[in-house]
Enzyme design. Structure first.
Site, PDB file in Angstrom:
ATOM      1  CG  HIS A 106      58.582  -5.993  22.242  1.00  0.00           C
ATOM      2  ND1 HIS A 106      57.638  -5.580  21.272  1.00  0.00           N
ATOM      3  CD2 HIS A 106      58.150  -6.747  23.119  1.00  0.00           C
ATOM      4  CE1 HIS A 106      56.562  -6.363  21.576  1.00  0.00           C
ATOM      5  NE2 HIS A 106      56.696  -6.949  22.844  1.00  0.00           N
ATOM      6  NE  ARG A 107      58.343 -11.623  23.706  1.00  0.00           N
ATOM      7  CZ  ARG A 107      58.964 -12.187  24.646  1.00  0.00           C
ATOM      8  NH1 ARG A 107      59.996 -12.474  24.323  1.00  0.00           N
ATOM      9  NH2 ARG A 107      58.384 -12.342  25.951  1.00  0.00           N
ATOM     10  CE  LYS A 111      49.772 -12.445  11.898  1.00  0.00           C
ATOM     11  NZ  LYS A 111      49.840 -13.292  10.741  1.00  0.00           N
ATOM     12  CE  LYS A 135      44.352  -5.664  18.137  1.00  0.00           C
ATOM     13  NZ  LYS A 135      43.633  -5.618  16.699  1.00  0.00           N
ATOM     14  CE  LYS A 147      45.817  -3.842  10.570  1.00  0.00           C
ATOM     15  NZ  LYS A 147      45.161  -4.700  11.589  1.00  0.00           N
ATOM     16  CB  SER A 395      47.793 -14.580  13.148  1.00  0.00           C
ATOM     17  OG  SER A 395      46.830 -14.411  12.332  1.00  0.00           O
TER      18      SER A 395
HETATM   19  P1  NAD Z   1      36.032  -6.245   6.252  1.00  0.00           P
HETATM   20  O1  NAD Z   1      36.388  -5.407   5.121  1.00  0.00           O
HETATM   21  O2  NAD Z   1      35.971  -7.744   5.959  1.00  0.00           O
HETATM   22  O3  NAD Z   1      34.452  -5.688   6.740  1.00  0.00           O
HETATM   23  C1  NAD Z   1      34.130  -4.448   7.208  1.00  0.00           C
HETATM   24  C2  NAD Z   1      32.789  -4.172   6.682  1.00  0.00           C
HETATM   25  O4  NAD Z   1      32.510  -2.981   7.208  1.00  0.00           O
HETATM   26  C3  NAD Z   1      32.579  -4.196   5.333  1.00  0.00           C
HETATM   27  O5  NAD Z   1      31.458  -4.947   4.991  1.00  0.00           O
HETATM   28  C4  NAD Z   1      32.040  -2.879   4.841  1.00  0.00           C
HETATM   29  O6  NAD Z   1      31.493  -2.471   3.818  1.00  0.00           O
HETATM   30  C5  NAD Z   1      31.681  -2.497   6.304  1.00  0.00           C
HETATM   31  N1  NAD Z   1      31.612  -1.170   6.508  1.00  0.00           N
HETATM   32  C6  NAD Z   1      32.510   0.166   6.094  1.00  0.00           C
HETATM   33  N2  NAD Z   1      32.050   1.067   6.653  1.00  0.00           N
HETATM   34  C7  NAD Z   1      30.926   1.019   7.250  1.00  0.00           C
HETATM   35  C8  NAD Z   1      30.221   2.000   7.796  1.00  0.00           C
HETATM   36  N3  NAD Z   1      30.507   3.221   7.991  1.00  0.00           N
HETATM   37  N4  NAD Z   1      29.093   1.399   8.458  1.00  0.00           N
HETATM   38  C9  NAD Z   1      28.901   0.252   8.484  1.00  0.00           C
HETATM   39  N5  NAD Z   1      29.531  -0.693   7.935  1.00  0.00           N
HETATM   40  C10 NAD Z   1      30.735  -0.278   7.381  1.00  0.00           C
HETATM   41  O7  NAD Z   1      36.811  -5.990   7.748  1.00  0.00           O
HETATM   42  P2  NAD Z   1      37.115  -6.958   8.817  1.00  0.00           P
HETATM   43  O8  NAD Z   1      38.383  -7.652   8.601  1.00  0.00           O
HETATM   44  O9  NAD Z   1      35.705  -7.417   9.228  1.00  0.00           O
HETATM   45  O10 NAD Z   1      37.406  -5.592   9.810  1.00  0.00           O
HETATM   46  C11 NAD Z   1      36.678  -4.930  10.496  1.00  0.00           C
HETATM   47  C12 NAD Z   1      37.259  -4.212  11.660  1.00  0.00           C
HETATM   48  O11 NAD Z   1      37.785  -5.051  12.521  1.00  0.00           O
HETATM   49  C13 NAD Z   1      38.367  -3.177  11.414  1.00  0.00           C
HETATM   50  O12 NAD Z   1      38.432  -2.405  12.405  1.00  0.00           O
HETATM   51  C14 NAD Z   1      39.537  -4.105  11.451  1.00  0.00           C
HETATM   52  O13 NAD Z   1      40.610  -3.519  11.756  1.00  0.00           O
HETATM   53  C15 NAD Z   1      39.083  -4.973  12.600  1.00  0.00           C
HETATM   54  N6  NAD Z   1      39.812  -6.093  12.878  1.00  0.00           N
HETATM   55  C16 NAD Z   1      39.886  -7.134  11.961  1.00  0.00           C
HETATM   56  C17 NAD Z   1      40.504  -8.212  12.175  1.00  0.00           C
HETATM   57  C18 NAD Z   1      40.425  -9.691  11.112  1.00  0.00           C
HETATM   58  O14 NAD Z   1      40.606 -10.542  11.742  1.00  0.00           O
HETATM   59  N7  NAD Z   1      39.849  -9.374  10.114  1.00  0.00           N
HETATM   60  C19 NAD Z   1      41.221  -8.528  13.362  1.00  0.00           C
HETATM   61  C20 NAD Z   1      41.055  -7.602  14.397  1.00  0.00           C
HETATM   62  C21 NAD Z   1      40.505  -6.384  14.063  1.00  0.00           C
END
Ligand code: NAD
Length: 504
Positions: A106-107, A111, A135, A147, A395
């Site tokens: 829609h936009r 992303k 979000k 995604k 972003s």
């Molecule tokens: P990442 O891969 O950098 O870190 C995730 C961490 O969680 C890893 O260190 C991994 O080993 C650990 N992990 C995996 N399974 C686990 C478990 N069962 N128990 C404990 N730790 C566990 O990923 P991220 O970018 O930090 O993303 C983490 C969450 O945040 C995800 O749900 C992602 O969708 C969400 N998110 C990330 C961003 C971003 O900017 N990176 C933005 C919005 C939302």
């Protein structure tokens, strides 16, 4: 190579998409976990996509938006599913599965992050794409939600192999028109970071040498820490609200609060660091293999260094090591921050959660029934679509910067400093007192790029938290997740209805 490329025509689903969606997401499949991240959930609890849809349906009923628009908003717009062979070494080829879902256009651009994990499947990518749409609306970022995911465990590949896979996946995105500064812009997620983003941008550039805006898939100072910082700002804001203080029994200070973080990756590490820097005590951190707990507080930089060197928290100082990592979330604390993966708090463990505030840094960490239980117990749940929106907010700033081809502040910094300098001289002359050089520097200092990014992020988070709180209050008894979702639906509905697509 198998390719499924489906786009929704405006206003109605194509039969191909309907068939595809029916095949990949039958009602049964949608409500079952598709992979192993279900230790905390009962079998009947919805999978990730089912959870997002449940939360959507609840808010939809309260949104005042027409059924027709609601069903258009809910559907995933386009899905790309690819399998491609990659030569891993001289003798080995592997076939890699990759996905990109654009939930809403829609936009434009749409992303969303790209996830590298062996848990990736189409439902997970669709769920995450939907969340991205909501979000973006919550924080007024004018993007649709998308995604991507590649089904692999990055730890099992060398950097050179990962580069090959990332470039090959990007090639697929380029060929099918699923990437571009005006089409669909990637971002980091679980298992990816700045390195992968550089490979993606470089590959896109090679396929589109004439695109002067190719860097629209690039980086800005402050992106790494953006989501964690947004999590900090969001929880800090909620702590200020009298209704939250009343529910939680906590005062408004970050200093002295005890915090447990699950997942010590990009989001978890930065969130922990900002809480520690502002006086909170991080008493527990969980990783996939074990958790570390210390009631006196863990030193974030020291434990990060230890894990970097040893690959685990084991052996870190005097910290208690908990083998079943998920259990650390059941310890006493003021604030619990799940920052790992979806479905970490479900019916199996929700009754043991003692935290007063649960801040969803991860996407989808709490199932709908677990969420309802927490709310019924007077716990404050700050939802993912609001709390972790700092990443997409920055972003957005990054995208604006890349389209304008000039770093933030470059045109105005010196001009502003000179203006403030003149003003200070006038004030000094009238006041009869000279400022010290340090005082003078502090006042005239023009903002660096990262300071502008932080300030834009803080302002955005404060506004979005306030808007969520206002809707929760206006609707009487609704929780903050439903409130944030109602706001998102209403904003998306306005754009969708004004676009004229609903009449096609
Ligand atoms: P990442 O891969 O950098 O870190 C995730 C961490 O969680 C890893 O260190 C991994 O080993 C650990 N992990 C995996 N399974 C686990 C478990 N069962 N128990 C404990 N730790 C566990 O990923 P991220 O970018 O930090 O993303 C983490 C969450 O945040 C995800 O749900 C992602 O969708 C969400 N998110 C990330 C961003 C971003 O900017 N990176 C933005 C919005 C939302």
């Amino acid at each position: 190579m198998v390719i499924a490329l489906l786009r929704r025509t405006p206003g109605s689903l194509t039969s191909a998409l309907r068939m595809h969606r029916a095949a990949v997401a039958t009602p049964v499949a949608r409500f079952m976990s598709t992979h192993a991240i279900n230790a905390a959930c009962e079998d009947h609890e919805p999978g990730f996509l089912g959870s997002v849809e449940t939360f959507y349906d609840r808010a939809a009923k309260l949104s005042g938006v027409s059924e027709k628009t609601l069903s258009a908003i809910k559907a995933v717009d386009s899905v790309l599913s690819v399998k491609f062979p990659v030569e891993i070494d001289e003798d080995t080829h592997v076939v890699i599965e990759g996905y990109r879902a654009q939930h809403s256009r829609h936009r434009l651009p749409s992303k969303g992050g790209i996830r590298f994990s062996d848990e990736v499947d189409l439902q997970e990518v669709e769920a995450l794409a939907s969340l991205m749409t909501f979000k973006c609306a919550v924080v007024d970022v004018p993007f649709g939600g998308a995604k991507g995911g590649v089904k692999l465990n990055p730890k099992k590949f060398t950097p050179a192999q990962l580069e090959k896979i990332t470039r090959r996946y990007t090639m697929e995105l380029c060929q099918k028109n699923f990437i571009g500064p005006g089409i669909d812009v990637p971002a980091p997620d679980v298992g990816t970071g700045p390195r992968e983003m550089s490979w993606i941008m470089d590959t896109y550039r090679q396929f589109n040498p004439q695109d002067v805006n190719a860097a629209g898939c690039g980086g800005v100072r402050g992106r790494n820490e953006a989501t964690g910082l947004g999590v900090y700002y969001g929880i800090r804001e909620f702590l200020q609200y009298p209704e939250v203080q009343k529910l939680s029994g906590l005062n408004g200070d970050i200093a002295g609060k005890t915090v447990i973080v699950q997942g010590f990756g990009n989001v978890g590490y930065w969130a922990a660091k900002f809480f520690e820097n502002n006086g909170a005590k991080i008493v527990g951190i969980a990783e996939h293999d074990c958790a570390a707990y210390d009631a006196n507080g863990l030193d974030i930089e020291a434990i990060f260094k230890h894990r970097g060197e040893k690959g685990t928290f084991r052996g870190f100082g005097n910290a208690e090591i908990i083998n079943n990592a998920i259990n650390v979330m059941e310890r006493e604390c003021d604030i619990l921050i799940p920052a790992a993966l979806e479905r970490q708090i479900g019916l199996k463990n929700v009754k043991n959660i003692k935290a007063k505030i649960i801040g969803e840094a991860a996407n989808g960490p709490i199932t709908p029934e677990a969420h309802d239980y927490l709310v019924s117990q007077g716990k404050v749940v700050i939802p993912d679509l609001l709390l972790n929106a700092g990443g997409v907010t920055v972003s957005y700033f990054e995208w604006l910067k890349n389209l304008s081809h000039v770093r933030f502040g470059r045109m105005s910094r010196k001009w502003e400093e000179a203006g403030k300098d003149k003003l200070l001289s006038l004030v000094e002359a009238n006041a009869g007192r000279q400022l010290t050089p340090q005082e003078r520097r502090a006042v005239i200092h023009g903002a660096e790029e990262h300071e502008l990014v932080y300030s834009g992020l803080e302002d955005t988070m404060i506004g979005a938290c306030e808007e969520t709180r206002a809707t929760a209050a206006a609707k009487g008894t609704i929780d903050f997740r439903t409130a944030a979702m109602v706001n998102a639906i209403q904003k998306i509905a306005t754009v969708t209805e004004q676009s004229g697509k609903m009449f096609l």
